[in-house]
Design an enzyme around this catalytic site. Structure first.
Site, mmCIF file in Angstrom:
data_model
loop_
_atom_site.group_PDB
_atom_site.id
_atom_site.type_symbol
_atom_site.label_atom_id
_atom_site.label_comp_id
_atom_site.label_asym_id
_atom_site.label_seq_id
_atom_site.Cartn_x
_atom_site.Cartn_y
_atom_site.Cartn_z
ATOM 1 N N TYR B 131 -6.555 8.247 3.849
ATOM 2 C CA TYR B 131 -7.413 7.897 4.970
ATOM 3 C C TYR B 131 -7.710 9.146 5.794
ATOM 4 C CZ TYR B 131 -9.556 5.317 8.730
ATOM 5 O OH TYR B 131 -10.468 4.835 9.637
ATOM 6 N N GLN B 192 -10.307 -2.224 7.458
ATOM 7 C CA GLN B 192 -10.999 -2.656 6.231
ATOM 8 C C GLN B 192 -10.825 -1.635 5.101
ATOM 9 O OE1 GLN B 192 -12.273 -2.123 9.238
ATOM 10 N NE2 GLN B 192 -14.255 -1.081 9.187
ATOM 11 N N ASN B 215 -6.160 5.539 13.580
ATOM 12 C CA ASN B 215 -5.923 4.908 14.883
ATOM 13 C C ASN B 215 -5.001 3.690 14.737
ATOM 14 O OD1 ASN B 215 -7.464 2.820 13.886
ATOM 15 N ND2 ASN B 215 -9.326 3.406 14.999
ATOM 16 N N SER B 238 1.559 13.659 18.484
ATOM 17 C CA SER B 238 2.146 14.947 18.128
ATOM 18 C C SER B 238 3.237 15.365 19.127
ATOM 19 C CB SER B 238 1.037 16.000 18.107
ATOM 20 O OG SER B 238 1.474 17.138 17.433
ATOM 21 N N GLN B 260 0.021 21.695 21.335
ATOM 22 C CA GLN B 260 0.294 20.315 20.929
ATOM 23 C C GLN B 260 -0.205 19.320 21.970
ATOM 24 O OE1 GLN B 260 1.282 19.659 17.660
ATOM 25 N NE2 GLN B 260 0.655 21.789 17.869
ATOM 26 N N ASP B 362 0.241 24.405 11.352
ATOM 27 C CA ASP B 362 -0.770 23.348 11.262
ATOM 28 C C ASP B 362 -1.803 23.665 10.198
ATOM 29 O OD1 ASP B 362 0.296 21.779 13.226
ATOM 30 O OD2 ASP B 362 -0.944 22.598 14.835
ATOM 31 N N GLU B 416 32.443 -11.258 -10.581
ATOM 32 C CA GLU B 416 31.292 -11.607 -9.746
ATOM 33 C C GLU B 416 30.701 -12.963 -10.121
ATOM 34 O OE1 GLU B 416 28.564 -8.284 -9.655
ATOM 35 O OE2 GLU B 416 29.985 -7.045 -8.525
#
Lengths: 435, 435
Positions: B131, B192, B215, B238, B260, B362, B416
């Site tokens: 994503y 979706q 998000n 972060s 950051q 980064d 067992e």
């Protein structure tokens, strides 16, 4: 034998078979259980030990004076254990240890570039909680399979939680815990045990990861605390898939199918073969052997409702279908079984040839018996030492090395609109003045 | 500078500080979002591509004719890219590749015992979905950090999903996807997109694992499909933690804290130091540098609400507190920084010394920038090649080797209460007769 329905035999093409097996894997969420579990977790977070004691009375019918099992009880349980069981557990522990030793990871360092050191260190989790079910599902083997990799990883504190029992905790479980080096056992079960491990109470310290099997309440609670702590996979019913040809023995295949079927009414036993005569012989053998099994009722339900035999002409198609199923346990009972290992793409644990009967792996061969179920072997691994460590990256640059890449970093940072990122690097070479 | 509130400076004892930092990590579940996400997933499962096209119109204001981005567009984006950006991306990709090569695992085989072969093979996941957020959060660096380890692992099909944009998809993102060897890009975002990756539609094949940031809708959807597919960690805001003494430069520390803070209003920038004068100088520098940052509003909120400086006299206590926080990024700006690596128990990525400024990691140093946040570095690792493979165990026994352990296995199985397990083994040596 009358009244026992045979295991289903399909003779369909590959695509049809793939649709059929897909129907077996649908998941269901039970919102009523979700809500009950959430309420239990809230109580444990609010009321700590007292909530655990109250739930022990309510759910387990046991009045506890002490949540923790006394150290001496573990020692005692081990000493008083039957000799043949002691020997068997020790042999199992030895094989599990020697196999899992090979899973240990060391991290790495790369100092191949001037002025640059990069690497990764492997660090054990500090505290781990292991859930052990009560009653007939309290398996000493499960203690060994979970505890040994954790201790090999270097986990400082490994604690077991297990439901309080009127007759006291299973002696074999206590003995196995002693043997595996478990640091403490607490008498608490269900969702409340998971809540205590995740959030801590006066007596139980919060852990970093929770492992071990449990009923739907335990599984739901594990999902709900996931994120606050790590969890192992949520285990579904046991599965065995067998790939066999005419060289296999029907009675042995049937016995192996039944060994998984006896676990759970929702267990799945599946044979895929290119031999119709083997299929028919196995179906007959399953019926015959089922009759006098102590757990016949369970095994029969699993065989009738959730199991099948598929006959397919091509070996390649047999593997294709099996990879789609991604079974927890996979037996390859084909002529020259080892040659086919490369065709296995999705499976938890693979048993090669006639003498690698699946229960050998449940107890003693050494590879783990905590395995991905329900098709999750597509993306999950057996429980291992790697589940009890995490990796930490590190990097060091000299001034000269940083100067060489300054332009590249600031270009990328500004492309992404992150000006403060660019300035942080530049601050090593120039002083920014505020306006 | 008036009106900007200073970053908080604490001078408390260790236990008090541990309580203070614990308050920063509380999680919240939003049931309204959970329900909305569930509804979206249901629609995608029912209506497939058409649901994706409808949501693109509704949520993104874009009428799609084709979900898939044409191959040529990726090629074009790369060719037309600004030269300095092209060079920077290539250097980043090269460093990410050389670092992650070192994470590759090979599995093992143990043939040290007569008649016994045991081992583990490492197999790549077949299909992975990545994503990539839209708008200003569409970072080409994130494509490289996710895609390169997946391709190194051997993933066959790596597809990107990203929200449709009226102005078309970010050219730098397309170019980075081309560079990293992404196999396809689909214009679909939000919950979706996650539903499409987990369950498949006419156009998008279901994947085995979903990775990448997003998000709250994306994060919630990932949690909901977890189990059907694997997911990476759900990333929080972060964080940077810096350990520094008087040898550090206040302006550089401040610049790194702000790098950051500019990510997110909920980002956390934390300095722990044994020097009150450094603490005061950094606080002043943060104010000064904040003033003319383009993302000043975001950074200021993060600095005021979620960030702090703690002054503690002992280095050991500084590490203890930082290990409790378990920061995503950790800078060690102490004299002889490397010597302290052993004290780091919980962190995602560690930056050693003055010139390992966090933004270097980064973008360019090579270690991953997808890291555990919110204290999950206690039990989670940076994204790596190991996230795109699974392990498959295997075992083979000869008849003689099985005979030697038969007694141990059957003893454990019967302890067992699993008779069919015992009989499966015994079937290799005797024939069971039905009654």
């Amino acid at each position: 034998m009358r009244g026992i329905k045979m295991i289903k035999i399909y003779q369909e093409d590959l695509e049809t078979m793939k649709r059929i097996v897909a129907d077996y894997t649908e998941q269901v969420v039970d919102f009523e259980i979700e809500a009950k579990v959430q309420a239990i977790i809230t109580q444990v977070r609010k009321r700590g030990d007292q909530a655990l004691i109250d739930y022990a009375r309510q759910f387990d019918g046991v009045s506890l004076t002490d949540l923790k099992v006394a150290e001496e009880q573990l020692e005692q349980a081990w000493l008083q254990l039957d000799d043949s069981l002691k020997t068997s557990l020790k042999l199992a522990a030895q094989n599990i240890t020697s196999f899992h030793e090979l899973e240990k990871e060391k991290g790495f360092v790369d100092a191949s570039q001037a002025g640059i050191v990069r690497g990764q260190k492997v660090t054990p989790l500090k505290r781990v909680g292991l859930y052990v079910p009560g009653g007939t599902a309290a398996y000493p083997s499960t203690i060994l399979m979970n505890a040994i990799p954790a201790k090999l990883a270097g986990v400082e504190e490994l604690v077991v939680v297990t439901p309080p029992q009127k007759e006291g905790i299973n002696q074999a479980v206590l003995a196995a815990a002693k043997l595996a080096g478990v640091d403490a056992i607490y008498q608490v079960g269900g969702a409340q045990a998971i809540a205590a491990l995740a959030y801590g109470t006066e007596t139980i310290k919060p852990v970093d990861k929770i492992v071990g099997p449990g009923n739907i309440f335990v599984a739901t609670a594990k999902k709900q605390v996931f994120g606050t702590v790590a969890i192992d996979m949520v285990a579904g019913p046991s599965e065995i898939g067998i790939l066999a040809d005419d060289s296999a023995q029907a009675s042995e295949i049937a016995a192996d199918l039944l060994s998984q079927a006896e676990h759970d009414k929702r267990a799945r036993a599946m044979l895929i073969t290119n031999s119709l005569s083997l299929a028919q012989a196995v179906a007959k053998e399953v019926e015959r052997q089922l009759v006098n099994l102590p757990r016949k009722e369970i095994a029969q339900a699993a065989i009738m409702d959730r199991s099948f035999i598929a006959v397919m002409p091509q070996i390649a198609e047999m593997f294709d279908l099996m990879n789609t199923i991604a079974p927890e346990h996979l037996e390859i009972q084909l002529t020259e079984p080892t040659a086919y290992l490369g065709l296995v793409k999705n499976a938890g644990s693979v048993f090669l040839g006639r003498y690698a009967s699946e229960p050998l792996g449940d107890y003693l061969a050494g590879p783990n018996h905590v395995l991905p179920t329900g098709g999750t072997a597509r993306f999950s691994s057996p429980l291992g030492v790697y589940d009890f460590v995490k990796r930490i990256q590190f990097v060091q640059y000299s001034k000269e090395a940083l100067a060489e890449v300054e332009k590249a970093v600031t270009t990328l940072a500004r492309t992404e609109g992150l000006e403060a990122h660019a300035r942080a690097l530049e601050s090593r070479f120039t002083n920014y003045e505020g306006e």
